[in-house]
Scaffold this active site. Structure first.
Site, PDB file in Angstrom:
ATOM      1  N   SER A 210     -80.678  38.289 -18.033  1.00  8.11           N
ATOM      2  CA  SER A 210     -81.702  38.634 -19.021  1.00  8.11           C
ATOM      3  C   SER A 210     -81.277  39.876 -19.783  1.00  8.11           C
ATOM      4  O   SER A 210     -80.218  39.883 -20.392  1.00  8.11           O
ATOM      5  CB  SER A 210     -83.060  38.826 -18.324  1.00  8.11           C
ATOM      6  OG  SER A 210     -84.085  39.017 -19.268  1.00  8.11           O
ATOM      7  N   THR A 211     -82.067  40.943 -19.739  1.00 11.11           N
ATOM      8  CA  THR A 211     -81.800  42.143 -20.520  1.00 11.11           C
ATOM      9  C   THR A 211     -80.406  42.695 -20.248  1.00 11.11           C
ATOM     10  O   THR A 211     -80.035  42.928 -19.107  1.00 11.11           O
ATOM     11  CB  THR A 211     -82.844  43.230 -20.201  1.00 11.11           C
ATOM     12  OG1 THR A 211     -84.150  42.683 -20.361  1.00 11.11           O
ATOM     13  CG2 THR A 211     -82.676  44.427 -21.124  1.00 11.11           C
ATOM     14  N   HIS A 237     -82.043  34.684 -20.956  1.00 16.00           N
ATOM     15  CA  HIS A 237     -83.343  34.795 -21.610  1.00 16.00           C
ATOM     16  C   HIS A 237     -83.136  35.146 -23.081  1.00 16.00           C
ATOM     17  O   HIS A 237     -82.745  36.258 -23.423  1.00 16.00           O
ATOM     18  CB  HIS A 237     -84.193  35.881 -20.941  1.00 16.00           C
ATOM     19  CG  HIS A 237     -84.569  35.562 -19.529  1.00 16.00           C
ATOM     20  ND1 HIS A 237     -85.111  36.496 -18.673  1.00 16.00           N
ATOM     21  CD2 HIS A 237     -84.485  34.410 -18.810  1.00 16.00           C
ATOM     22  CE1 HIS A 237     -85.336  35.937 -17.492  1.00 16.00           C
ATOM     23  NE2 HIS A 237     -84.976  34.674 -17.553  1.00 16.00           N
ATOM     24  N   MET A 331     -84.663  42.438 -16.206  1.00 12.00           N
ATOM     25  CA  MET A 331     -85.922  42.887 -15.650  1.00 12.00           C
ATOM     26  C   MET A 331     -86.648  41.712 -15.012  1.00 12.00           C
ATOM     27  O   MET A 331     -86.554  40.584 -15.481  1.00 12.00           O
ATOM     28  CB  MET A 331     -86.785  43.499 -16.761  1.00 12.00           C
ATOM     29  CG  MET A 331     -88.154  43.988 -16.306  1.00 12.00           C
ATOM     30  SD  MET A 331     -88.050  45.334 -15.095  1.00 12.00           S
ATOM     31  CE  MET A 331     -87.511  46.683 -16.151  1.00 12.00           C
ATOM     32  N   ASP A 334     -86.737  36.574 -12.078  1.00 10.43           N
ATOM     33  CA  ASP A 334     -86.357  35.188 -12.358  1.00 10.43           C
ATOM     34  C   ASP A 334     -85.018  34.874 -11.698  1.00 10.43           C
ATOM     35  O   ASP A 334     -84.039  35.595 -11.852  1.00 10.43           O
ATOM     36  CB  ASP A 334     -86.261  34.960 -13.863  1.00 10.43           C
ATOM     37  CG  ASP A 334     -86.048  33.495 -14.221  1.00 10.43           C
ATOM     38  OD1 ASP A 334     -86.369  32.629 -13.395  1.00 10.43           O
ATOM     39  OD2 ASP A 334     -85.563  33.228 -15.340  1.00 10.43           O
TER      40      ASP A 334
END
Length: 392
Positions: A210-211, A237, A331, A334
């Protein structure tokens, strides 16, 4: 002097639009941040050294000094978590991906139409991403514009390998492990060959991120050689419009072919499939073959494309001992639950270490659930994947 825990985090807004600066300042101030604003890239770089912000929001298209140049200067002078605020045009998307490669932590799509009204629709996302960025680990050694890893390793269409590379990258693409690499981790031996089954790959790698993911993936995926024998599925993401451009960028960087999964696509060696934004990606069986395909976003999960959905679908169709789950920066949690299940059922898992994770949320969750077989910095994960995939 150390800042008190009760002291508001400081945000520097850099945008040439007076209206955008006003609205961003209002949204972030209402959320409890201390905010200053700059009208240009150069002014932003100068003000960052005086204001000492915890986070910078940065526009891309500005006169005199564009956002990418300002970002590069900022990372050289005073590395700071940066959230890009950019348009969803094709050029805006490409520039945003370049910014992420240069060290930006995240991005927010700049609204069109009436800014003061439409920005309120993304205010929650903006505040959430700025808060996350304020805790992010900023990487050092940023590459200047035009000198990214992608440009150094660019692969011409139809070629299985980039035309030129450093000696280390050349060795990685040849499929030889170890050799002249200065770091030689204690790698787990390759997995035993599975019983033959028509349409099933020997192994499958599932990566969740993600991030901070785009830059981290640039450290992981290019280390897989052109003859890597397993398909790789990536759930990053990202919203719609970004994943196609991201896959094209990674395709230029990697020896393996990288494609956005925008329809049913067979799982085959030599290919990395990136989940399409606005969808989840799942593994399915059709006529005796395993494929990856987009699926509607599962409402039970808050993040998409969802890592847990992808990992669970892979476990439904392949023996767990032939699966590898990799959880990278991001973050939230998931992917942690499904990869912990994979490990419990005999599969193999890797969590990115805090040493390199830009946001140590998702991989930490996997570690906390005792689901990580290996905890490795990003630049060593490819070595471990090559070792597991090496036939014995």
């Amino acid at each position: 002097m150390p800042r008190s825990a009760s002291t508001p985090k400081k945000v520097l807004v850099v945008d040439d639009s007076a209206l955008m600066r006003k609205v961003l300042r209002e949204v972030l101030t209402d959320a409890g941040f201390q905010v200053e604003a700059a009208r240009s890239g150069m002014e932003g770089v100068d003000l960052a050294q005086q204001f000492l912000p915890d986070v910078v929001t940065l526009d891309i298209n500005m006169p005199e000094m564009d956002g990418l140049t300002a970002l590069s200067l900022l990372m050289s002078i005073r590395p700071t978590p940066v959230v890009m605020v950019s348009s969803l045009t094709q050029q805006g998307t490409i520039s945003t991906l370049e910014a992420l490669a240069l060290g930006a932590v995240d991005y927010v799509a700049k609204p069109g139409g009436t800014i003061s009204l439409n920005l309120k629709d993304i205010s929650d996302e903006l505040v959430r991403k700025v808060r996350t960025a304020s805790t992010a680990r900023v990487r050092s050694g940023v590459r200047p514009p035009g000198q990214t890893q992608a440009t150094a390793l660019r692969r011409a269409p139809g070629r299985s390998r980039p035309p030129s590379a450093s000696s280390e990258h050349a060795e990685l693409r040849s499929g030889r492990a170890g050799g002249s690499l200065s770091f030689k981790p204690a790698l787990t031996p390759g997995l035993a060959a599975p019983p033959a089954r028509l349409g099933m790959p020997e192994g499958l790698v599932v990566i969740g991120v993600s991030t901070g993911g785009p830059r981290t993936l640039e450290e992981v995926l290019p280390r897989l050689p052109a003859d890597f024998p397993w398909p790789v599925l990536v759930a990053q993401h990202m919203p719609p419009h970004f994943t196609a451009a991201f896959a094209q960028r990674m395709d230029q960087l990697c020896a393996l072919q990288v494609r956005e999964c925008n329809g049913p696509m067979p799982l085959q060696a030599g290919q990395i499939l990136v989940a399409q934004g606005g969808h989840d990606m799942v593994v399915v069986e059709r006529l005796g073959r395993l494929l990856a395909q987009p699926a509607p976003e599962a409402r039970a999960y808050p993040w998409h494309p969802c890592v847990d959905v992808l990992m669970d679908s892979a476990m439904q169709h392949m023996p767990c001992e032939r699966l590898v789950g990799v959880l990278l920066t991001g973050m939230g949690d998931d992917g942690a639950a499904s990869m912990a299940r994979l490990r419990q059922r005999g599969g193999h898992t890797i969590a990115e270490s805090a040493e390199t994770a830009i946001v140590y949320g998702m991989p930490q969750e996997l570690v906390n659930r005792q689901g990580a077989e290996c905890v490795l910095p990003a630049h060593h994960i490819g070595d471990q994947l090559r070792s597991w995939a090496r036939p014995h």
